[in-house]
Design a protein around this motif. Structure first.
Motif, mmCIF file in Angstrom:
data_model
loop_
_atom_site.group_PDB
_atom_site.id
_atom_site.type_symbol
_atom_site.label_atom_id
_atom_site.label_comp_id
_atom_site.label_asym_id
_atom_site.label_seq_id
_atom_site.Cartn_x
_atom_site.Cartn_y
_atom_site.Cartn_z
ATOM 1 N N SER A 1 1.003 -1.219 0.098
ATOM 2 C CA SER A 1 -0.053 -0.028 -0.131
ATOM 3 C C SER A 1 0.774 1.385 -0.117
ATOM 4 O O SER A 1 1.990 1.464 0.596
ATOM 5 N N LYS A 2 0.514 2.244 -0.650
ATOM 6 C CA LYS A 2 1.080 3.575 -0.855
ATOM 7 C C LYS A 2 0.865 4.396 0.456
ATOM 8 O O LYS A 2 1.375 5.393 0.672
ATOM 9 N N HIS A 3 -0.111 3.885 1.272
ATOM 10 C CA HIS A 3 -0.629 4.862 2.455
ATOM 11 C C HIS A 3 0.390 4.077 3.712
ATOM 12 O O HIS A 3 1.005 3.153 3.784
ATOM 13 N N LYS A 4 0.372 4.988 4.692
ATOM 14 C CA LYS A 4 1.063 4.739 5.825
ATOM 15 C C LYS A 4 0.572 3.555 6.621
ATOM 16 O O LYS A 4 -0.815 3.424 6.527
ATOM 17 N N THR A 5 1.060 2.608 7.279
ATOM 18 C CA THR A 5 0.438 1.314 7.691
ATOM 19 C C THR A 5 0.625 1.350 9.302
ATOM 20 O O THR A 5 2.091 1.882 9.652
ATOM 21 N N VAL A 6 -0.066 1.373 10.043
ATOM 22 C CA VAL A 6 -0.267 1.441 11.543
ATOM 23 C C VAL A 6 -0.468 0.154 12.200
ATOM 24 O O VAL A 6 -1.543 -0.609 11.941
ATOM 25 N N GLY A 7 0.371 -0.370 13.121
ATOM 26 C CA GLY A 7 0.008 -1.542 13.879
ATOM 27 C C GLY A 7 -0.461 -1.087 14.989
ATOM 28 O O GLY A 7 0.191 -0.322 16.014
ATOM 29 N N ALA B 1 -6.301 -2.479 23.585
ATOM 30 C CA ALA B 1 -6.563 -2.683 25.106
ATOM 31 C C ALA B 1 -7.789 -2.062 25.771
ATOM 32 O O ALA B 1 -8.520 -1.367 25.078
ATOM 33 N N LYS B 2 -7.982 -2.115 26.919
ATOM 34 C CA LYS B 2 -9.274 -1.595 27.628
ATOM 35 C C LYS B 2 -8.925 -0.049 27.825
ATOM 36 O O LYS B 2 -9.868 0.624 27.577
ATOM 37 N N SER B 3 -7.884 0.402 28.244
ATOM 38 C CA SER B 3 -7.531 1.665 28.554
ATOM 39 C C SER B 3 -6.547 2.557 27.722
ATOM 40 O O SER B 3 -6.673 3.904 27.301
ATOM 41 N N VAL B 4 -5.324 2.002 27.678
ATOM 42 C CA VAL B 4 -4.381 2.469 26.667
ATOM 43 C C VAL B 4 -3.630 1.624 25.654
ATOM 44 O O VAL B 4 -3.719 0.315 25.918
ATOM 45 N N PHE B 5 -3.705 2.390 24.438
ATOM 46 C CA PHE B 5 -3.492 1.746 23.151
ATOM 47 C C PHE B 5 -2.236 2.343 22.872
ATOM 48 O O PHE B 5 -1.787 3.272 23.015
ATOM 49 N N HIS B 6 -1.572 1.304 22.161
ATOM 50 C CA HIS B 6 -0.067 1.496 21.625
ATOM 51 C C HIS B 6 0.022 1.463 20.207
ATOM 52 O O HIS B 6 -0.693 0.316 19.829
ATOM 53 N N LEU B 7 0.538 2.100 19.406
ATOM 54 C CA LEU B 7 0.764 2.034 17.938
ATOM 55 C C LEU B 7 2.185 2.473 17.426
ATOM 56 O O LEU B 7 2.781 3.135 17.980
ATOM 57 N N ILE B 8 2.513 1.662 16.504
ATOM 58 C CA ILE B 8 3.825 2.051 15.711
ATOM 59 C C ILE B 8 3.391 1.852 14.420
ATOM 60 O O ILE B 8 2.733 0.843 13.866
ATOM 61 N N GLY B 9 3.998 3.159 13.586
ATOM 62 C CA GLY B 9 3.733 3.220 12.077
ATOM 63 C C GLY B 9 4.835 2.722 11.332
ATOM 64 O O GLY B 9 6.013 2.635 11.878
#
Length: 335
Positions: free
Chosen positions: A2-8, A12-20
């Motif tokens: 994909s030419k778009h940014k991919t985000v993993g 979670a219930k309260s705190v979400f973590h992401l890595i692009g």
């Protein structure tokens, strides 16, 4: 790719973590998630297909993002280092960038409602079974033997409670009397769930189409449709069979092919429903002369009833996939 940014995104219930895919690392509170993604350019948001994933998938799609859900058991192989939320998000991202994992289709709200009714019915049936078995075992200790049939259990339990000249201790009799209203209430709740399923299956075109095929009654067609969705996540019927675990396990090395029992992957409850539907077809096959029944009878004679039942379940899943994904009516075929 994909030419778009991919985000993993690690849910979670309260705190979400992401890595692009651009190296971004971020921690978000639950209240910040939608606001953050609303401010981003179109991205590919990748999550594990776990609790609340379908809800977030619908929300991100509404914001204009592409969404991919990956089976958790396949993501685990990409986990590096010790387990923490950032490493989980990194594993999700790497699994998505690898591009070889079949994604899970984001379920609509209606599909999740359908599955909720099935889950509720499943739980109620289990609770009723536990209640009946417990009461039967309790009475058996005092010389009262009740057959396994649910209808006969109801009848004979009432007879035991109404009988005046009985050897049952008064406290045991009182316990059994207190269980009977629970049984009646469970019967009512199960009947309500089944009425909802019957009504919904009559209004859904795919369910009506599936019910043309052997082995697909109201409950099986309703459960299969709620699991399958559009069927576009599978390229063919065999992929659907593999996802439900009714294809043989394979242990092949060199030129030696070894096939074993079925894999039993995927939704165990749906698989059991389809196999029960197939068993009813196998049971009636010796009274019919159509090509499918002849194929079943040959297989029963060669491999036995149980293997023939599973083989038919495999065939029914493939037929069901074709009827939903291709919008086809059931056509009896020569086997």
């Amino acid at each position: 790719m994909s030419k778009h940014k991919t985000v993993g995104l690690d849910l979670a219930k309260s705190v979400f973590h992401l890595i692009g895919s651009d190296g971004e690392r971020r921690k978000l509170k639950r209240s910040q998630v939608l606001r953050y993604f609303a401010q981003q350019e179109k991205s590919v948001v990748v999550m594990e297909a776990c609790g609340s994933a379908h809800y977030w998938g619908r929300e991100f799609k509404a914001l204009g993002h592409d969404v991919q859900l990956l089976p958790p058991q396949h993501v685990k192989a990409y986990l590096r280092g010790q387990k923490n939320d950032y490493n989980d998000a990194q594993a999700i991202l790497e699994a998505a960038l690898h591009g070889r994992i079949r994604t899970v289709e984001v379920k609509t709200e209606e599909q999740q409602v359908q599955q909720a009714v099935l889950i509720m019915r499943k739980g109620l049936v289990r609770e009723r079974t536990r209640l009946v078995n417990q009461t039967r075992a309790l009475l058996y200790e005092y010389g009262v033997s009740i057959p396994k049939s649910l209808s006969r259990f109801r009848t004979q339990l009432v007879e035991q409670l109404e009988e005046t000249n009985t050897s049952l201790p008064s406290r045991i009799r009182e316990m059994a009397q207190r269980q009977y209203p629970r049984l009646v209430k469970l019967d009512e709740e199960i009947a309500w769930c089944e009425a909802q399923i019957q009504q919904a299956s009559k209004q859904d075109e795919d369910c009506l189409r599936l019910r043309q095929a052997p082995g697909f009654g109201p409950i099986v067609s309703y459960a299969f449709k709620s699991w399958l969705g559009t069927g576009r996540q599978f390229t063919c019927g065999r992929d659907a069979s593999a996802a439900l675990g009714v294809i043989p396990k394979q242990h092949t090395s060199g030129d030696k092919d070894r096939l074993m029992g079925i894999t039993k992957r995927g939704d165990a409850y749906l698989r059991s429903l389809i196999i029960h539907g197939a068993r009813s077809v196998v049971r009636q096959a010796n009274k019919k002369d159509d090509p499918l029944s002849q194929w079943i009878n040959r297989l029963v004679a060669k491999r036995g009833v149980n293997k023939a039942t599973v083989a038919l379940a495999n065939k029914l899943i493939r037929i069901g996939w074709a009827m939903v994904a291709r919008q086809e009516s059931y056509r009896p075929i020569a086997c």
